[in-house]
Write an enzyme that holds these catalytic residues in place. Structure first.
Site, short mmCIF file in Angstrom:
data_model
loop_
_atom_site.label_atom_id
_atom_site.label_comp_id
_atom_site.label_asym_id
_atom_site.label_seq_id
_atom_site.Cartn_x
_atom_site.Cartn_y
_atom_site.Cartn_z
N ASP A 1 -3.74 2.25 -5.25
CA ASP A 1 -2.44 2.25 -4.56
C ASP A 1 -2.23 1.01 -3.70
O ASP A 1 -1.38 1.01 -2.83
CB ASP A 1 -2.29 3.51 -3.71
CG ASP A 1 -2.96 3.37 -2.35
OD1 ASP A 1 -4.04 2.76 -2.30
OD2 ASP A 1 -2.39 3.85 -1.37
N GLU A 2 -3.00 -0.04 -3.96
CA GLU A 2 -2.98 -1.14 -3.01
C GLU A 2 -3.23 -2.48 -3.68
O GLU A 2 -4.04 -2.57 -4.59
CB GLU A 2 -4.09 -0.86 -1.99
CG GLU A 2 -4.23 -1.87 -0.93
CD GLU A 2 -5.49 -1.65 -0.08
OE1 GLU A 2 -6.12 -0.55 -0.20
OE2 GLU A 2 -5.86 -2.56 0.64
N ASP B 1 0.86 -1.20 0.00
CA ASP B 1 0.00 0.00 0.00
C ASP B 1 0.90 1.25 0.00
O ASP B 1 1.77 1.38 0.84
CB ASP B 1 -0.89 -0.03 1.25
CG ASP B 1 -1.96 1.06 1.22
OD1 ASP B 1 -3.14 0.72 1.29
OD2 ASP B 1 -1.61 2.25 1.12
P1 TTP Z 1 -5.21 5.09 1.23
O1 TTP Z 1 -4.21 4.02 0.93
O2 TTP Z 1 -6.31 4.76 2.17
O3 TTP Z 1 -4.45 6.35 1.85
P2 TTP Z 1 -3.05 6.96 1.49
O4 TTP Z 1 -2.29 6.14 0.52
O5 TTP Z 1 -3.25 8.38 1.09
O6 TTP Z 1 -2.33 6.97 2.91
P3 TTP Z 1 -1.71 5.73 3.71
O7 TTP Z 1 -0.27 6.03 3.84
O8 TTP Z 1 -2.41 5.76 5.04
O9 TTP Z 1 -1.99 4.49 2.93
O10 TTP Z 1 -5.85 5.62 -0.10
C1 TTP Z 1 -5.13 5.76 -1.30
C2 TTP Z 1 -5.56 6.98 -2.05
O11 TTP Z 1 -6.97 6.94 -2.31
C3 TTP Z 1 -5.31 8.26 -1.28
O12 TTP Z 1 -4.01 8.77 -1.50
C4 TTP Z 1 -6.39 9.16 -1.81
C5 TTP Z 1 -7.53 8.24 -2.20
N1 TTP Z 1 -8.58 8.29 -1.18
C6 TTP Z 1 -9.64 9.18 -1.37
O13 TTP Z 1 -9.71 9.89 -2.38
N2 TTP Z 1 -10.62 9.24 -0.41
C7 TTP Z 1 -10.59 8.48 0.74
O14 TTP Z 1 -11.47 8.59 1.59
C8 TTP Z 1 -9.48 7.56 0.91
C9 TTP Z 1 -9.41 6.71 2.13
C10 TTP Z 1 -8.52 7.52 -0.08
MG MG Z 2 -2.15 4.09 0.78
#
Ligand code: TTP
Ligand code: MG
Length: 409
Positions: free
Chosen positions: A105-106, A10
């Site tokens: 992203d995952e 992720d």
């Molecule tokens: P996430 O992997 O949940 O968050 P992240 O990568 O920004 O942070 P982390 O380091 O905690 O993993 O989500 C991936 C992307 O998806 C995030 O960069 C933006 C988008 N996203 C939204 O647009 N709205 C949301 O509510 C969430 C959770 C994510």
């Molecule tokens: Mg993330």
């Protein structure tokens, strides 16, 4: 079963990380992506610096501004993130093709059969991080373990830029023992509330139930919850191309025969399926209509062809299938699904459109619809599904509500 090696990857603060990569002045600053403080909107994500002030995804942008007034606020650039995501997917494929991409992203990777080639799962995790950083310019965190859940939880544990290996069930249970029960895959908000009401708050509580029959009220799910709490999770990593389908169905409170209402429901279901397909960045080559009649007899009809991912195409596909049916009995359930999924629209030897011949005019209209749908998709993604409905969708809701049945968007 041979012990599996699963990696969950992720990206860290994904959208913010891409922006920092492209503008080094932003590095180390509290960066908030989503909207400007003067606008309506929510936080898509924010940098770890901004998180220190209590800002997080889905927070109202005004609240984010209140908490972090010196933050840098920006709109997101989905195109850029999708490109980065595509590259990341390609890098992951260097190690195995058993990958289930969960979001931009995952993803999960089953690297059991790749170990011979790369040494160990940990080695794969580290090489993967290095390649993603070198080629895409963002960091990620990886969890490495024997199951999907035991890989996912540690990947979030030491973020950002972390590698966390959980070698076995014992270590995994230790990690989650004191966590709220909601950490368990499949235990959502409602089940959490029900469990809390009978005094089960943590995973540990679930494992040390006061009495054998405490979970009887949950039926088979009770057993399943216990199993997962004890570290057992046999879900397989399903590569997208093999993923069975993305689908949505609706069971009516009263059986329905009105074709127009049924078509309206199909439009809403197609909308949901199309949204989820787009969210995964996927295209589908098969659309399926499923119907169950009042006497419980069920039928499915499918249509395959060139790849589609717009709501319009999915809807016109199921509409054709639906129109070809003789509806002689009332319908209890109706569903739409797409399968034969792929990462791109292109398919070398498939040139004919799935549902109709497209002449030039139609093609321009098509492009416009696609562009509009993309905008709607982005808004939905940013603000949630409730934010905007197309005129057609509204019409459909109206028809359904006139019919006294409820379907959630
Ligand atoms: P996430 O992997 O949940 O968050 P992240 O990568 O920004 O942070 P982390 O380091 O905690 O993993 O989500 C991936 C992307 O998806 C995030 O960069 C933006 C988008 N996203 C939204 O647009 N709205 C949301 O509510 C969430 C959770 C994510
Ligand atoms: Mg993330």
């Amino acid at each position: 079963m041979k012990e599996r090696k699963i990696i969950h990857v992720d990206m860290d603060a994904f959208f913010a990380a891409v922006e920092m990569r492209d503008n080094p002045e932003l590095v180390g600053k509290p960066l908030i992506i989503g909207a400007l403080p003067t606008e309506r909107g929510v936080v898509s994500t924010c940098s770890y610096e901004a998180r220190k002030y209590g800002v997080h995804s889905a927070m109202n942008i005004k609240e984010a501004y209140r908490r972090c007034p010196h933050g840098i606020f920006m709109h997101g650039n989905m195109k850029k993130y999708a490109e980065a995501s595509k590259k990341i997917h390609e890098i992951m494929l260097n190690f195995t093709d058993k990958i289930e991409f969960v979001a931009l992203d995952e993803g999960y990777m089953d690297v059991t059969d790749s170990i011979m080639l790369f040494g160990s799962a940990e080695n794969i995790g580290r090489q993967l991080k290095e390649q993603i950083f070198k080629q895409v310019g963002v960091t990620c965190s990886v969890g490495i373990s024997y199951s999907m859940m035991s890989a996912k939880i540690p990947s979030e544990e030491k973020k950002p830029d972390a590698v966390f290996v959980i070698p076995n069930e014992e270590e995994f249970v230790k990690l989650i023992y004191d966590r709220p029960v909601g950490v368990i895959n499949g235990i959502g908000k409602k089940t959490t509330e029900r469990l809390n009401r009978i005094g089960i708050l943590t995973v540990g509580d679930l494992l040390n139930l006061p009495e054998e029959n405490t979970l009887d009220m949950f039926g088979v799910m009770g057993k399943e919850m216990r199993k997962i709490a004890s570290g057992e999770d046999n879900r397989e990593v399903v590569p997208e191309s093999m993923a069975k389908s993305i689908g949505r169905e609706h069971t009516f409170q009263q059986d329905i025969s009105d074709k127009e209402v049924l078509k309206s429901v199909l439009l809403l279901l197609a909308g949901d399926v199309g949204y989820r397909l787009k969210k995964k960045g996927m295209w589908s080559r098969t659309v399926t209509l499923k119907i169950k009649f009042s006497d419980m007899q069920g039928i499915t009809r499918s249509k395959s062809g060139a790849a589609v991912n717009s709501v319009k195409d999915i809807f016109s596909g199921v509409s054709l299938l639906f129109d070809a049916l003789d509806i002689i009995k009332p319908i209890r359930l109706i569903g739409v699904s797409v399968s034969n999924l792929q990462n791109t629209k292109e398919e070398k030897d498939q040139q004919i459109s799935l549902f109709d011949e497209i002449n030039e005019k139609e093609e321009i209209r098509e492009q416009k619809t696609e562009a509009l749908e993309d905008v709607v998709f982005k808004l939905h993604n940013q603000y949630g599904r409730g934010i905007l409905k197309t005129a057609k969708e509204l019409e459909a809701y109206q028809k359904i509500s006139e019919n006294k049945d409820k379907i959630k968007p």
